[in-house]
Design an enzyme around this catalytic site. Structure first.
Site, PDB file in Angstrom:
ATOM      1  N   CYS A 143      13.915  -9.301  -0.975  1.00  0.00           N
ATOM      2  CA  CYS A 143      14.643 -10.497  -1.385  1.00  0.00           C
ATOM      3  C   CYS A 143      13.763 -11.737  -1.241  1.00  0.00           C
ATOM      4  CB  CYS A 143      15.926 -10.718  -0.580  1.00  0.00           C
ATOM      5  SG  CYS A 143      17.037  -9.325  -0.622  1.00  0.00           S
TER       6      CYS A 143
ATOM      7  N   ARG B  28       9.334  -9.847  -4.562  1.00  0.00           N
ATOM      8  CA  ARG B  28      10.020  -9.437  -3.332  1.00  0.00           C
ATOM      9  C   ARG B  28      11.282  -8.615  -3.606  1.00  0.00           C
ATOM     10  NH1 ARG B  28       8.278 -12.471   1.020  1.00  0.00           N
ATOM     11  NH2 ARG B  28      10.189 -12.011   2.141  1.00  0.00           N
TER      12      ARG B  28
ATOM     13  N   TRP C 184      16.508  -7.443  -3.452  1.00  0.00           N
ATOM     14  CA  TRP C 184      16.122  -6.033  -3.328  1.00  0.00           C
ATOM     15  C   TRP C 184      17.248  -5.389  -2.525  1.00  0.00           C
ATOM     16  CZ3 TRP C 184      14.735  -2.593   0.693  1.00  0.00           C
ATOM     17  CH2 TRP C 184      14.115  -1.408   0.258  1.00  0.00           C
TER      18      TRP C 184
ATOM     19  N   ASN D 265      18.013 -13.098   3.284  1.00  0.00           N
ATOM     20  CA  ASN D 265      16.976 -12.071   3.221  1.00  0.00           C
ATOM     21  C   ASN D 265      16.937 -11.400   4.587  1.00  0.00           C
ATOM     22  OD1 ASN D 265      14.633 -10.553   2.807  1.00  0.00           O
ATOM     23  ND2 ASN D 265      13.310 -12.252   3.409  1.00  0.00           N
ATOM     24  N   GLY D 266      17.178 -10.091   4.623  1.00  0.00           N
ATOM     25  CA  GLY D 266      17.164  -9.384   5.904  1.00  0.00           C
ATOM     26  C   GLY D 266      18.293  -8.376   5.960  1.00  0.00           C
TER      27      GLY D 266
ATOM     28  N   GLU E 263      -4.747   6.789  -0.423  1.00  0.00           N
ATOM     29  CA  GLU E 263      -4.524   5.505  -1.077  1.00  0.00           C
ATOM     30  C   GLU E 263      -4.395   5.692  -2.598  1.00  0.00           C
ATOM     31  OE1 GLU E 263      -3.502   2.817  -0.410  1.00  0.00           O
ATOM     32  OE2 GLU E 263      -4.067   1.550  -2.076  1.00  0.00           O
TER      33      GLU E 263
ATOM     34  N   LYS F  91      -0.994   4.711  -4.843  1.00  0.00           N
ATOM     35  CA  LYS F  91      -1.140   3.752  -5.953  1.00  0.00           C
ATOM     36  C   LYS F  91      -0.597   4.359  -7.234  1.00  0.00           C
ATOM     37  CE  LYS F  91      -1.878   1.018  -4.481  1.00  0.00           C
ATOM     38  NZ  LYS F  91      -2.077   0.265  -3.297  1.00  0.00           N
TER      39      LYS F  91
ATOM     40  N   GLU G  24       3.410   5.008  -7.063  1.00  0.00           N
ATOM     41  CA  GLU G  24       4.330   3.874  -7.021  1.00  0.00           C
ATOM     42  C   GLU G  24       4.451   3.173  -8.369  1.00  0.00           C
ATOM     43  OE1 GLU G  24       3.493   0.527  -4.358  1.00  0.00           O
ATOM     44  OE2 GLU G  24       1.355   0.853  -4.610  1.00  0.00           O
TER      45      GLU G  24
ATOM     46  N   HIS H 150      -4.245  26.465   2.321  1.00  0.00           N
ATOM     47  CA  HIS H 150      -3.232  26.792   3.332  1.00  0.00           C
ATOM     48  C   HIS H 150      -1.823  26.540   2.799  1.00  0.00           C
ATOM     49  CE1 HIS H 150      -6.359  27.572   6.184  1.00  0.00           C
ATOM     50  NE2 HIS H 150      -6.937  26.441   5.838  1.00  0.00           N
TER      51      HIS H 150
ATOM     52  N   LYS I 249       7.569  -5.972  -2.711  1.00  0.00           N
ATOM     53  CA  LYS I 249       6.246  -6.230  -2.157  1.00  0.00           C
ATOM     54  C   LYS I 249       6.267  -6.312  -0.637  1.00  0.00           C
ATOM     55  CE  LYS I 249       1.921  -7.603  -2.457  1.00  0.00           C
ATOM     56  NZ  LYS I 249       0.993  -6.500  -2.728  1.00  0.00           N
TER      57      LYS I 249
HETATM   58  O1  M6R Z   1       2.466  -6.332   3.631  1.00  0.00           O
HETATM   59  P1  M6R Z   1       2.032  -5.015   4.213  1.00  0.00           P
HETATM   60  O2  M6R Z   1       0.553  -4.784   4.045  1.00  0.00           O
HETATM   61  O3  M6R Z   1       2.452  -4.837   5.632  1.00  0.00           O
HETATM   62  O4  M6R Z   1       2.774  -3.917   3.340  1.00  0.00           O
HETATM   63  C1  M6R Z   1       2.699  -2.570   3.692  1.00  0.00           C
HETATM   64  C2  M6R Z   1       3.187  -1.675   2.565  1.00  0.00           C
HETATM   65  O5  M6R Z   1       4.519  -1.974   2.247  1.00  0.00           O
HETATM   66  C3  M6R Z   1       2.339  -1.843   1.299  1.00  0.00           C
HETATM   67  O6  M6R Z   1       0.987  -1.619   1.555  1.00  0.00           O
HETATM   68  C4  M6R Z   1       2.801  -0.850   0.207  1.00  0.00           C
HETATM   69  O7  M6R Z   1       2.531   0.452   0.610  1.00  0.00           O
HETATM   70  C5  M6R Z   1       2.120  -1.180  -1.133  1.00  0.00           C
HETATM   71  N1  M6R Z   1       3.109  -1.424  -2.129  1.00  0.00           N
HETATM   72  C6  M6R Z   1       1.256  -0.090  -1.648  1.00  0.00           C
HETATM   73  O8  M6R Z   1       0.584  -0.497  -2.812  1.00  0.00           O
END
Ligand code: M6R
Length: 613
Positions: free
Chosen positions: A2, A27, A74, A98-99, A486, A490, A493, A509, A608
């Site tokens: 949010c 957000r 969100w 927000n929260g 990683e 990427k 998502e 395995h 985000k």
């Molecule tokens: O703001 P942060 O680095 O703490 O966020 C952590 C994760 O939410 C963030 O890295 C998330 O995995 C990304 N969307 C991945 O691309």
């Protein structure tokens, strides 16, 4: 999780709120809404399911107001619906939140007994009901009394219908930053919404109440004492938070990596002279990080979420190699529930782009309570994690808007490399010459990364072969395994293709049963010490018919029958290959998402900044 914004002043509230919501949309983008004073104490609310662009079509051009609040959601409590969209109103109170309010069920039962009936399924509406039930004309008193009852995390902007042109705000856990401009007073979840109006801002501290009027922002404690906020200045400008000719923020941020890395690395290189020779070494004096932080350690614990945790996996490899100290990497959401062993000779490193991730913040708080040493690698200046950590290494990557983290990740990697080099030098595990040599390698990686970024078309062509995939595997060993994790997050998502990262030796395995003809496998082979083993693993998947995309060191010399495409990386030492290989994986994910016609910057269900646990 949010985005919220409030404005009161002489400008058009509608314009400030809607443009701010567009900037904050990363957000959350399930629904959006605004509430504004529109004369005679009347508050008009317009909200709708969907993105801010849809809300914009519903707010009439002639909508006239100089004070209001806006929200982009969100969904957490309650599904995505018109009723659950913010703002929420009860009696004289209209608010955005927000929260997460954890005790909302018992508050709802209590407040329902007083005749207030919620119309939404949200915890936020219960907060509006609570504040309204406590309001007798003194807004600060009602908010302070509500804060005493609310459990969980919140940032609120609140309008009271009998106090036109004023916005009251309070936060706990969730962020709020504010600025005063000639046009009026503005408050928002993130500086990106304020940037076009001011570079000077302050973070509203927890348990303080801000009251915004046209001319000033007054901050008080819960018992009414006035507090002077500490102003900060951002070093980047409004163009850093725009697309600047790129199709998407993600594409732009991928291409910003060389500059971001220069900003992370260069200011921390300091000339040392020994026996008449000069050496450039990482030096964190200006960051206030003393060498003593790295001395006498029994272990290092790295904790973070998502991509930031993957950067931590690379940190573990570097620290264990260079410092010879045991390192664990923990998912922050698990950390505090697994009774971590922490003492004053433990260094806990938390990593976060936003500096607001609730689980990472909670892990940091536990580390602090346990008496461990704390160091945070953070991008956003003044964020909660930065402020609560004993030591902070700011990555200076600039604002990252796309949900998929790219430049923040490579800047976090650079931070780990620099910290590992400096710590090993401080602990006398690296000589001054070795430390300078390693550091030079890190700087030389930047032109190599730039070369990779110039090869976008090559990766777009490869991505065309992935758009129909339903499952995909990343395999690698050592640093390549950390990078596979990683690459996998990427890809999944933003493309919605199911993918998994596997330590290449682990495939047999169990996972090998999932490799069938034409299943894509992205194999990373950048580390010469495990190259022969990696080749055997590629043979294993190839023998089952996998479609192999190889990302390899220039001189890896892998037989062409083992792959369909080979992406050769520019020459760097193996230690620095994760930077160039990361850019390859980012661009493959980007182009695949784009070719599948998806929303690259705002993938479904994600946000985000994850400020809820
Ligand atoms: O703001 P942060 O680095 O703490 O966020 C952590 C994760 O939410 C963030 O890295 C998330 O995995 C990304 N969307 C991945 O691309």
């Amino acid at each position: 999780m949010c985005g919220i914004i409030g404005f009161t002043g002489c400008g058009r509230a509608k314009d400030v709120l809607l443009s701010g919501l567009s900037a904050l949309e990363y957000r959350g983008y399930d629904s959006a809404g605004i509430s504004c004073f529109t004369g005679d104490g009347k508050i008009t609310t317009i909200k709708s399911v969907g993105k801010v662009s849809k809300l914009k079509t519903q707010v009439p051009e002639e909508f006239s107001s100089t004070c209001g609040i806006g929200h982009t959601r969100w969904a957490t409590h309650g599904g995505v619906s018109q009723a659950n969209a913010h703002p929420h109103s009860c009696g004289r109170v209209t608010l955005i939140h927000n929260g997460i309010i954890e005790n909302y069920l018992c508050l709802r039962d209590e407040l329902s007994a007083t005749g207030r009936t919620p119309v939404s399924g949200t915890d936020s509406e219960i907060a509006a009901m609570l504040i309204d039930s406590l309001y007798t004309g003194d807004a600060r008193a009602a908010i302070a009394a509500a804060a005493a009852r609310l459990e969980g995390a919140y940032a609120f902007c609140i309008l009271f219908s009998d106090q036109p042109e004023k916005i009251y705000c309070i936060r706990k856990g969730s962020p709020l930053v504010a600025c005063q401009t000639k046009m009026g007073s503005i408050i928002a979840s993130d500086m990106v919404a304020l940037l076009r109006y001011s570079k000077d801002y302050f973070v509203l501290e927890e348990d303080l109440i801000a009251c915004l009027t046209h001319d000033e922002i007054t901050v008080t404690t819960l018992d009414g004492r006035t507090v002077a906020p500490d102003y900060l200045t951002v070093t980047w400008d409004v163009s850093s938070a725009q697309k600047n000719g790129f199709n998407h923020y993600m594409e732009k941020e991928i291409h910003e990596q060389p500059d971001a890395l220069l900003r992370t690395i260069t200011p921390r290189l300091v000339k040392y002279v020994e026996n008449g020779e000069s050496y450039m070494l990482p030096d964190f004096t200006a960051d206030g990080i003393p060498d003593s932080l790295f001395l006498g350690l029994s272990r290092i614990v790295i904790t973070a979420c998502g991509t930031a945790m993957h950067a931590g996996m690379m940190g573990k490899i570097l620290f264990e190699e260079l410092l010879h100290i045991p390192v664990t990497v923990d998912i922050a959401s698990e950390f505090r529930y697994q009774n971590p062993i922490l003492s004053e000779d433990t260094l806990v490193i938390t990593v976060s782009q936003s500096g607001e991730t609730a689980d990472t913040l909670a892990a940091l708080r536990l580390a602090t309570e346990s008496g461990a040493r704390t160091l945070s690698i953070v991008n956003v200046k003044g964020s909660s994690i930065a402020r609560e950590s004993a030591h902070v290494f700011y990555t200076h990557a600039g604002p990252e808007i796309a949900v998929a983290s790219t430049k923040a990740y490579t800047a976090q990697l650079a931070a780990f490399y620099m910290i590992a080099f400096r710590a090993a030098f401080a602990a006398r595990r690296l000589s001054i010459g070795e430390c300078a040599e390693y550091t030079k390698g890190l700087s030389l990686m930047i032109p190599a990364l730039t070369k990779v970024l110039e090869r976008g078309e090559e990766f777009a062509a490869i991505s065309r072969h992935l758009i129909k995939a339903t499952d995909l595997f990343f395999i690698g060993r050592g640093m390549d395994y950390a990078l596979s994790c990683e690459g996998s997050i990427k890809l999944k998502e933003i493309t919605y293709i199911h993918s998994e990262a596997y330590a290449a030796g682990e495939l047999k395995h169990g996972t090998l049963s999932l490799i069938a003809p034409d299943v894509p496998v992205i194999a990373l082979a950048t580390q010469h010490n495990v190259l022969a083993k990696m080749v055997s693993n590629i043979k294993e998947v190839r023998a089952r018919g996998a479609f192999v995309i190889l990302v390899a060191a220039k001189d890896a010399g892998i037989e062409p029958e083992l792959y369909d495409f080979c992406i050769e990386l520019p020459e760097t030492s193996d230690r620095f290959a994760p930077f160039t290989a990361a850019a390859v994986l980012q661009l493959i994910a980007y182009h695949t998402s784009f070719l599948r016609g998806l929303d690259v910057d705002q993938p479904r269900h994600l946000a985000k900044s994850v400020t809820v646990e």
